[in-house]
Design an enzyme around this catalytic site. Sequence first.
Site, PDB file in Angstrom:
ATOM      1  N   HIS A 189       4.683  55.401  77.220  1.00  0.00           N
ATOM      2  CA  HIS A 189       5.607  55.177  78.332  1.00  0.00           C
ATOM      3  C   HIS A 189       6.553  54.025  78.009  1.00  0.00           C
ATOM      4  O   HIS A 189       6.351  53.285  77.039  1.00  0.00           O
ATOM      5  CB  HIS A 189       4.815  54.872  79.605  1.00  0.00           C
ATOM      6  CG  HIS A 189       5.402  55.463  80.840  1.00  0.00           C
ATOM      7  ND1 HIS A 189       6.770  55.551  81.043  1.00  0.00           N
ATOM      8  CD2 HIS A 189       4.832  56.000  81.964  1.00  0.00           C
ATOM      9  CE1 HIS A 189       7.005  56.113  82.215  1.00  0.00           C
ATOM     10  NE2 HIS A 189       5.849  56.410  82.793  1.00  0.00           N
ATOM     11  N   ALA A 190       7.591  53.880  78.832  1.00  0.00           N
ATOM     12  CA  ALA A 190       8.531  52.775  78.674  1.00  0.00           C
ATOM     13  C   ALA A 190       7.800  51.445  78.834  1.00  0.00           C
ATOM     14  O   ALA A 190       6.877  51.319  79.645  1.00  0.00           O
ATOM     15  CB  ALA A 190       9.654  52.889  79.704  1.00  0.00           C
ATOM     16  N   SER A 191       8.255  50.448  78.089  1.00  0.00           N
ATOM     17  CA  SER A 191       7.534  49.172  78.034  1.00  0.00           C
ATOM     18  C   SER A 191       7.622  48.363  79.313  1.00  0.00           C
ATOM     19  O   SER A 191       6.861  47.410  79.491  1.00  0.00           O
ATOM     20  CB  SER A 191       8.072  48.328  76.862  1.00  0.00           C
ATOM     21  OG  SER A 191       7.748  48.937  75.626  1.00  0.00           O
ATOM     22  N   SER A 241      16.951  58.142  76.306  1.00  0.00           N
ATOM     23  CA  SER A 241      18.313  57.969  75.831  1.00  0.00           C
ATOM     24  C   SER A 241      18.586  58.868  74.632  1.00  0.00           C
ATOM     25  O   SER A 241      17.677  59.330  73.930  1.00  0.00           O
ATOM     26  CB  SER A 241      18.552  56.512  75.434  1.00  0.00           C
ATOM     27  OG  SER A 241      17.824  56.206  74.250  1.00  0.00           O
ATOM     28  N   GLU A 262      14.869  65.888  76.658  1.00  0.00           N
ATOM     29  CA  GLU A 262      15.699  65.817  77.857  1.00  0.00           C
ATOM     30  C   GLU A 262      16.364  64.457  77.840  1.00  0.00           C
ATOM     31  O   GLU A 262      15.709  63.441  78.054  1.00  0.00           O
ATOM     32  CB  GLU A 262      14.842  66.027  79.110  1.00  0.00           C
ATOM     33  CG  GLU A 262      15.662  66.320  80.352  1.00  0.00           C
ATOM     34  CD  GLU A 262      15.974  65.074  81.144  1.00  0.00           C
ATOM     35  OE1 GLU A 262      17.118  64.567  81.013  1.00  0.00           O
ATOM     36  OE2 GLU A 262      15.098  64.593  81.868  1.00  0.00           O
ATOM     37  N   LEU A 263      17.663  64.446  77.543  1.00  0.00           N
ATOM     38  CA  LEU A 263      18.364  63.194  77.277  1.00  0.00           C
ATOM     39  C   LEU A 263      19.326  62.867  78.419  1.00  0.00           C
ATOM     40  O   LEU A 263      19.030  63.122  79.569  1.00  0.00           O
ATOM     41  CB  LEU A 263      19.067  63.289  75.921  1.00  0.00           C
ATOM     42  CG  LEU A 263      18.146  63.727  74.760  1.00  0.00           C
ATOM     43  CD1 LEU A 263      18.918  63.843  73.456  1.00  0.00           C
ATOM     44  CD2 LEU A 263      16.950  62.802  74.612  1.00  0.00           C
ATOM     45  N   CYS A 296      19.123  60.863  85.324  1.00  0.00           N
ATOM     46  CA  CYS A 296      19.883  61.664  84.375  1.00  0.00           C
ATOM     47  C   CYS A 296      20.615  62.796  85.069  1.00  0.00           C
ATOM     48  O   CYS A 296      21.708  63.192  84.657  1.00  0.00           O
ATOM     49  CB  CYS A 296      18.960  62.206  83.290  1.00  0.00           C
ATOM     50  SG  CYS A 296      17.531  63.103  83.921  1.00  0.00           S
TER      51      CYS A 296
END
Length: 496
Positions: A189-191, A241, A262-263, A296
């Site tokens: 996961h994101a930090s 991203s 999925e950006l 997004c």
Amino acid sequence: MPPGPRDAGAPERGARPVSRAPTEEGRTMPIATVDPTTGRTLRTFDALDEAGVERRLADAARTAAEYRRTTFAQRAALLIRAAELLEAETEDIARTMTTEMGKPLAAARAEAAKCAKAMRWYAARAESLLADEHPDQADVRDAGAATARVVYRPLGVVLAVMPWNFPLWQVVRFAAPALMAGNVGLLKHASNVPQTALYLGELFQRAGFPRGCFQTLLIGSAAVEDVLRDPRVAAATLTGSEPAGRAVASVAGDVVKKTVLELGGSDPYIVMPSADIAKAAATAVTARVQNNGQSCIAAKRFIVHTDVYDEFTERFTAAMADLTVGDPMQESTDVGPLATEAGRKDLEELVDDAVRQGATALCGGRRPPGFDQGWFYEPTVLAGVTPGMRIDQEEAFGPVATLYRVADLDEAVQRANDTPFGLSSNLWTRDEDDIAQVARDVQAGGVFVNGMTASHPALPFGGVKRSGYGRELSGHGIREFCNATTIWQAADQDAP
């Protein structure tokens, strides 16, 4: 129960000094909960060492070999139990999400509820979505077989690299179908959402899934490549991203592993003269600022026919300016802070560049007065955006809308496609010919007519161009990480 915030500087399970890892943009990011309303670090975490990562990889591989043999009914019972736990703990995990990334508390509750709904949806439908396929019998005979069918088998260990903006939903919309298909998951996961990440790993374990079935890896982005290259990992999915997507796709391509990406997105919101302008303008506000504008699939470029441009602009700008910016824990707040200081800086640079080149901020365009702490930014509407401005081609990840006046639908479609992204799109019209043309010609993974883009378990989700490839959700999503296997059986040559 989900972990709650602790006092600033309090160590996590004997934590050493904060671990740092480079992000895809080259900056360093601590694995930590940092309150975006104040900028204050509440809790720090150690990254897993090599031995810790190895233990989780070994557990995942060992479990994958056995879990793939479980029945749909067994998996469904476990997933429903996870949904029940999540529903019981909604308030606590919602507060954790709001604390970590700043979304309004009401939105965080709704996110948790949506996750539980998706779990139940896949628990009820996975078996039929992955049912064996039987070709026409004439084709089977022509292929020289007595019988032939296609079966869907799990790939095994799937690495999920997930973002912070919907820290629960982004993970669950991968995990629910993957687990129901018989795969196991590893979550990077994101930090900046470590507590949410840890909660997810513990949720599935507490629901009764076998050890190693779904595990959180607290690692920095620099450690992702080694995990992805490990032969025990079969595939990867990433939401994030474009630079992060390119990095993962490059490594996966080198070792020939399946990926779903999925950006970013810069979704068009087309408004035609036959539309209900009052409703289109009101929905446009939600479509732009949901999740503090950090989505997004948020509508970002508002492309309006000249005949209704002035009315739409007046209504839309007034409603954006009327939004309440403030503490996301307060029920009255419409827009909270951006999740990171770097994210606000990036947004400010896009807006400032546009204004320097002649765009006009009809509202917003600055940090709100009186907010000396935290990473707040005013809801903003920019008119007069032209090619050459960065915001015309780059994704604005925050509550900033750009307005474009067009003469007809052909120009609207051209403007909609004038972007490197192609995630989703919106069209407001009562004209069936308009709908047919946009559905045919707009380059996007979705067209939402007279409503805002939203994801639902029953509908495939994903994009084209630099918005990525592959699909999440629906039957398309659950089959992404399956091996579609042909079972061919020869006719008995001795039979009469």
